[in-house]
Design a protein around this motif. Structure first.
Motif, PDB file in Angstrom:
ATOM      1  N   UNK A  13       0.908  -1.134  -0.043  1.00  0.00           N
ATOM      2  CA  UNK A  13      -0.170  -0.042  -0.101  1.00  0.00           C
ATOM      3  C   UNK A  13       0.915   1.310   0.035  1.00  0.00           C
ATOM      4  N   UNK A 105      -8.498  -0.072  -9.905  1.00  0.00           N
ATOM      5  CA  UNK A 105      -6.878  -0.108  -9.820  1.00  0.00           C
ATOM      6  C   UNK A 105      -6.524  -0.700  -8.450  1.00  0.00           C
ATOM      7  N   UNK A 108      -6.962  -0.050  -3.369  1.00  0.00           N
ATOM      8  CA  UNK A 108      -6.843   1.126  -3.023  1.00  0.00           C
ATOM      9  C   UNK A 108      -8.019   2.349  -3.700  1.00  0.00           C
ATOM     10  N   UNK A 109      -7.593   2.119  -5.208  1.00  0.00           N
ATOM     11  CA  UNK A 109      -8.805   2.948  -6.004  1.00  0.00           C
ATOM     12  C   UNK A 109     -10.226   2.934  -5.500  1.00  0.00           C
ATOM     13  N   UNK A 219      -4.164  -8.596  -5.072  1.00  0.00           N
ATOM     14  CA  UNK A 219      -2.717  -8.827  -4.424  1.00  0.00           C
ATOM     15  C   UNK A 219      -2.477  -9.631  -3.060  1.00  0.00           C
ATOM     16  N   UNK A 223      -1.354 -13.008  -4.346  1.00  0.00           N
ATOM     17  CA  UNK A 223      -0.089 -12.492  -4.397  1.00  0.00           C
ATOM     18  C   UNK A 223       0.261 -11.645  -5.762  1.00  0.00           C
ATOM     19  N   UNK A 224      -0.484 -11.232  -6.539  1.00  0.00           N
ATOM     20  CA  UNK A 224      -0.226 -10.397  -7.731  1.00  0.00           C
ATOM     21  C   UNK A 224      -0.447  -9.162  -7.415  1.00  0.00           C
ATOM     22  N   UNK A 225       0.472  -8.428  -6.604  1.00  0.00           N
ATOM     23  CA  UNK A 225       0.324  -7.151  -6.313  1.00  0.00           C
ATOM     24  C   UNK A 225       0.684  -6.091  -7.322  1.00  0.00           C
ATOM     25  N   UNK A 226       1.390  -6.707  -8.339  1.00  0.00           N
ATOM     26  CA  UNK A 226       1.722  -5.801  -9.681  1.00  0.00           C
ATOM     27  C   UNK A 226       0.674  -5.470 -10.489  1.00  0.00           C
ATOM     28  N   UNK A 227      -0.253  -6.473 -10.594  1.00  0.00           N
ATOM     29  CA  UNK A 227      -1.175  -6.170 -11.439  1.00  0.00           C
ATOM     30  C   UNK A 227      -2.088  -5.153 -11.249  1.00  0.00           C
ATOM     31  N   UNK A 228      -2.423  -4.665  -9.889  1.00  0.00           N
ATOM     32  CA  UNK A 228      -3.425  -3.556  -9.271  1.00  0.00           C
ATOM     33  C   UNK A 228      -4.912  -3.952  -9.721  1.00  0.00           C
ATOM     34  N   UNK A 254      -9.862   0.300 -15.958  1.00  0.00           N
ATOM     35  CA  UNK A 254      -9.027  -0.485 -15.220  1.00  0.00           C
ATOM     36  C   UNK A 254      -8.270  -1.400 -16.471  1.00  0.00           C
ATOM     37  N   UNK A 255      -7.059  -1.659 -16.299  1.00  0.00           N
ATOM     38  CA  UNK A 255      -6.178  -2.262 -17.404  1.00  0.00           C
ATOM     39  C   UNK A 255      -7.043  -3.654 -17.741  1.00  0.00           C
ATOM     40  N   UNK A 258      -4.472  -6.745 -17.266  1.00  0.00           N
ATOM     41  CA  UNK A 258      -4.409  -7.229 -15.767  1.00  0.00           C
ATOM     42  C   UNK A 258      -5.768  -7.938 -15.304  1.00  0.00           C
TER      43      UNK A 258
END
Lengths: 391, 391
Positions: A13, A105, A108-109, A219, A223-228, A254-255, A258
């Protein structure tokens, strides 16, 4: 991909800037960072999945802004929508059927979107509260844009103001792993149930959560935090529409890359749970085994500290997903030192371990939060350092 | 991927909800939507690129929050950083060397981040202005969270308030394709140069832009709107750090999958420009050819309307990228009707074409904006409809 062991446990975060960022090889005098919850412990599991989790994207794919023009959440890929609903059915941790799924995203978003959705229409800024110890980023996330729609109002346990409020309930809680319920319970109050850690590797799944507003994140689930990728599960259509509006005005969706990847990976998890493969652990069995082993080792080290450190105890409970009584193995260890000691400082000075102190979470500095989600090498290194402290 | 021709030209920026979303096959009585700038015209180009733009992601890749812990913008993938700098060098449209590159979830999030970065530290809300006609989403994006940091203050041409201000300069401009410069020019003023359309397919590249704060987006550069990748090029380190902080607090970074895909695609464009392949157009040649052909056809139809519609004229100019004098072929057609007519209404009633009327952009209703970025089939359909209007 970087594969070397690093001293940085990258960002959990919004507090990345606070800590060491320089990746170097672990060595006896290096400072190691456990302040953040980068979920690297799951990497070996996904490495073993090979082609089943492979995603291939060609140059002409995923080009349009739209994912599903017929859906209220027009930027949500139908594949992800289905994968999220299926996973919640398989795990039994949340009611997603006949609810709106809104992707964001990261959670958080989605959290920002919920503040917007739940506060609009009030003449005064709506108070946002959470029972201490609360997730350390809620205050700054709520305050940094100085919105007239909402304001951070601190510990829910002490909240006595009149007027509209939103209570954020994180359960299992970050930082302390406790199971939480609303504490204010006043008429007209609204709540956001952040269920980021309500998955079988962290806690027994005791019931199917069915709140008006629930938040999850890719995340912490896999565990896939990089994907947001985060998602909200919402009962009320008007609230869902406001969340969509927020994501539209903030980032126009959103991507898709991802979203499709998340759909693939969540799909593999569901598939393996529903149709077990011989001698292959499903993702939650793997996660629970690793987390349980880490907690066991950590408790042993803490016990040998002769009272310098104390850890919370969690009740065993019946997990409807595994069909067994299981332990809680929270994503963070909530360490408490002896009265009068600054736990974060002690860990930094004596063990060269960076953690996040209690004051960030609205409580005393005798507490500090240690991430349990790092790689194996980092975890063992942390235990070694911690075991050097003797009373 | 959906491949059928649709009546929806999906969302350009944050006004998706305003218009038809139902995809159906084009038919003689269907309403077609040109209010939004979904850049589908580039799809056939990317289809032909085959494996060169293919991206493969395995289950254990891109898991960490961090992309480059040593970089100020810790969530920016080094591959994307390099690809962006290379492309700007190849095209010559902006100075990116010795500048900070910050990636965002679309240029929309980056725009929000810039408002935050440029307004913090002022006692009063900073006025945000843009010369009319201005991009229709700026007012709502600036206002919807009711921040105390900034407020929308309308047309820059009429701005006469004291105090701090931010002028947004979109050049070439959305909606009217004009080349823009700041108009307020008061001491202490700050500006955001939104250069989303400063690429050779839309306008001659007359100089290397070198403003303090520049914005670009993958969506309009290459047509990959679904990836949600935008970037800012920033001179000042303190401003760059605040933008990073915003993205951190809003979404903890940006999809790594999208970033890697953008890096791949931008890389292919640069490669083809630097090392031309026999009988293969580079991306900008293709884009310019299509846009130029569309503008020619549109001008013919408009000329036959006997003065019912008028289009802006653009000066030819020397393009440093192509080494020729070239025309402007803006991403939107800025149609004007005869005095006293409501252009948007006329197009809707007479042609069953949805466009975006002048009042959304801060000017008279005699204007309306028509997207030029749709698919070929939709474009031809639009021309056919438009040509039925005779004075």
């Amino acid at each position: 991909m970087e594969t070397g062991v690093q001293t940085t446990v990258p960002a959990e975060k919004s507090d990345v800037s606070a800590a060491t960022k320089t990746p170097t090889t672990l060595s006896s005098d290096s400072i190691i960072n456990f302040a953040r919850g980068d979920p690297m412990l799951y990497e070996p599991y996904w490495k073993n999945k090979g082609d089943r989790c492979k995603m291939v994207t060609l140059g002409d794919e995923l080009m349009s802004y739209f994912s599903n023009a017929l859906n209220l959440c027009w930027f949500l890929m139908p594949e992800l929508d289905c994968a999220i609903r299926r996973l919640h059915r398989v795990v039994g941790n949340a009611e997603a059927d006949d609810r709106f799924i809104i992707v964001g995203n990261g959670s958080t978003q989605t959290f920002h979107a919920l503040l917007y959705a739940l506060s609009s229409g009030h003449p005064e800024p709506v108070s946002v509260v959470a029972a201490a110890p609360f997730y350390s980023s809620y205050p700054e996330e709520t305050e940094f844009l100085q919105s007239r729609l909402y304001k951070w109002a601190g510990d829910a346990n002490c909240f006595d103001k009149d007027g509209a409020y939103i209570e954020v309930v994180t359960s299992p809680n970050n930082p302390d792993g406790s199971i939480r319920h609303t504490v204010v319970n006043r008429e007209g109050g609204k709540s956001i149930h952040d269920l980021a850690y309500y998955w079988p590797q962290y806690t027994p799944i005791t019931h199917k959560a069915d709140h008006d507003v629930m938040l999850f994140t890719f995340s912490k689930a896999t565990g896939h935090a990089g994907s947001r990728i985060g998602w909200a599960i919402i009962k009320d259509k008007a609230i869902a529409a406001k969340i969509v509006k927020f994501v539209e005005l903030s980032s126009i969706g959103v991507s898709k890359e991802s979203q499709l990847r998340a759909a693939t990976i969540l799909g593999v998890i569901s598939e393996d749970c529903q149709n077990p493969r011989l001698e292959e652990e499903n993702f939650f069995e793997y996660g629970r085994r690793i987390m349980s082993s880490r907690w066991k080792k950590l408790r042993e080290v803490v016990m040998k500290s002769n009272g310098t450190f104390v850890l919370p105890e969690y009740p065993r409970d019946y997990c409807r997903f595994t069909g067994e009584y299981t332990d809680s193995n929270p994503a963070f260890a909530w360490l408490r030192c002896k009265e009068g000691l600054n736990c974060e400082k002690l860990l930094k000075d004596e063990c060269r371990i960076i953690t996040r102190g209690g004051t960030c979470f609205g409580v005393e500095e005798t507490y500090s939060r240690v991430s349990m989600l790092c790689s194996d090498a980092e975890f063992d290194f942390m235990l070694e350092r911690l075991s050097t402290i003797k009373n």
